[in-house]
Scaffold this motif. Structure first.
Motif, short mmCIF file in Angstrom:
data_model
loop_
_atom_site.label_atom_id
_atom_site.label_comp_id
_atom_site.label_asym_id
_atom_site.label_seq_id
_atom_site.Cartn_x
_atom_site.Cartn_y
_atom_site.Cartn_z
N ILE A 1 0.86 -1.18 0.00
CA ILE A 1 0.00 0.00 0.00
C ILE A 1 0.89 1.23 0.00
O ILE A 1 2.09 1.14 0.30
N ALA A 2 0.34 2.37 -0.36
CA ALA A 2 1.16 3.58 -0.52
C ALA A 2 0.44 4.80 0.02
O ALA A 2 -0.79 4.80 0.16
N LEU A 3 1.23 5.82 0.31
CA LEU A 3 0.71 7.12 0.69
C LEU A 3 0.91 8.09 -0.46
O LEU A 3 1.91 8.01 -1.20
N ALA A 4 -0.01 9.05 -0.59
CA ALA A 4 0.16 10.11 -1.58
C ALA A 4 -0.70 11.30 -1.18
O ALA A 4 -1.79 11.13 -0.63
N PRO A 5 -0.24 12.52 -1.46
CA PRO A 5 -1.11 13.68 -1.28
C PRO A 5 -2.30 13.58 -2.23
O PRO A 5 -2.18 13.04 -3.34
N ARG A 6 -3.44 14.09 -1.82
CA ARG A 6 -4.64 14.01 -2.65
C ARG A 6 -4.44 14.61 -4.04
O ARG A 6 -4.96 14.11 -5.03
#
Length: 316
Positions: free
Chosen positions: A242-247
């Protein structure tokens, strides 16, 4: 030999009206004040410029020669005023703007489109870089305005920058369409301790991940280091992690992944518009700043996730 330009322009006014009295009346001066200034101009010239007689004045040969230069100066000053009026009215000029990639691919086009529609005669040039490069461009006056970002643990220096806070860009979780969290509206980092992570290599979002996981009491297990958000989405889609990203990085979302909000405790970056404090804004820069502010307010008023709001924004 130097000449007072104001006295040269006064000579042109005397020649235009044919008398010192006529020039004085037009300029709301006294005839003696005009005569005194012309006398000083003759001193500067070292020879007579006017011949006075009962019907008024005529110019000497020297006066006619100096008049030609005075009239040329008048034309140049009118042209300069016209150019400044064009700039003030946004009918001419140029503007250099800095931006960073994720906002350039999402929010920025909304503003650029409207600015070009309203002010087609202003030449808008946009330069993309990371924050450090954009700050260098502002310091070197390579750009007049720049979009920037920061997080609460590392704020930009407001002593040297005039900063407008446009909006907050929350961090979202990217998961595959078959992930256990797919379909959930939100989650917390406490639920993610056993997950494998896809992280952007050498990128600020990696620090966001590390800080958030440490605050939740665990060390993130890195499964893949991606070089852009599309690559991160692709790896999430096949279940590698899974990953994080700014909207704002998620306006082009793959069909085989979905996003999950991280709630009010999730990290958010500020999206900012900045200029150098020691540089006075041009009319074009003021107009662009106003457009950014109004566009950001309109997006926030839509009360939907920021990436969706950008996609739904009128004109997209």
């Amino acid at each position: 030999m130097t000449f007072d330009v104001r006295r040269m322009l006064l000579l042109a006014e005397v020649a235009r009206h044919g008398s010192i009295t006529g020039a004085a009346t037009a300029l709301n001066y006294t005839p003696s004040a005009v005569s005194q200034q012309i006398g000083r101009l003759e001193t500067e010239a070292g020879q007579p410029l006017l011949e006075r007689h009962a019907r008024g004045i005529t110019l000497t040969e020297a006066g006619r020669g100096l008049l030609a230069h005075a009239e040329r100066i008048e034309r140049e000053l009118r042209a300069a005023r016209g150019d400044l009026d064009e700039l003030a009215g946004l009918r001419a000029g140029s503007l250099r703007l800095g931006t960073f990639p994720t906002v350039a691919a999402s929010f920025l086009p909304l503003v650029v489109r409207e600015f070009r529609r309203r002010h087609p005669a202003v030449d808008l040039n946009v330069y993309s870089a990371r924050n450090a490069g954009l700050l260098d461009m502002l310091a070197g006056r390579e750009v007049e305005l720049s979009l920037l970002w920061d997080y609460e643990w590392r704020r930009l220096p407001e002593d040297s920058l005039e900063i407008t806070h446009l909006l907050d860009d929350p961090t979202a979780l990217i998961v595959s369409a078959s992930h256990r969290l797919a379909g959930r509206r939100s989650t917390s980092f406490a639920e993610l301790a056993g997950e494998q992570w896809i992280v952007r290599a050498d990128h600020p979002v990696a620090e966001v991940l590390t800080r958030s996981c440490h605050a939740a009491g665990f060390e993130p297990a890195i499964a893949y280091r991606a070089h852009d958000y599309q690559e991160a989405q692709a790896m999430a889609a096949v279940g590698l992690g899974i990953a994080l990203a700014p909207r704002l990085a998620l306006t082009s979302l793959r069909d085989d992944v979905t996003t999950v909000a991280l709630g009010t405790r999730g990290p958010a970056r500020r999206v900012l518009l900045a200029s150098s404090r020691d540089q006075r804004p041009t009319p074009a820069a003021r107009a662009l700043r106003a457009l950014f502010t109004s566009a950001a307010s309109a997006l926030l008023s839509m009360r939907t996730p920021l990436d969706q709001a950008v996609r739904q924004f009128p004109g997209c």
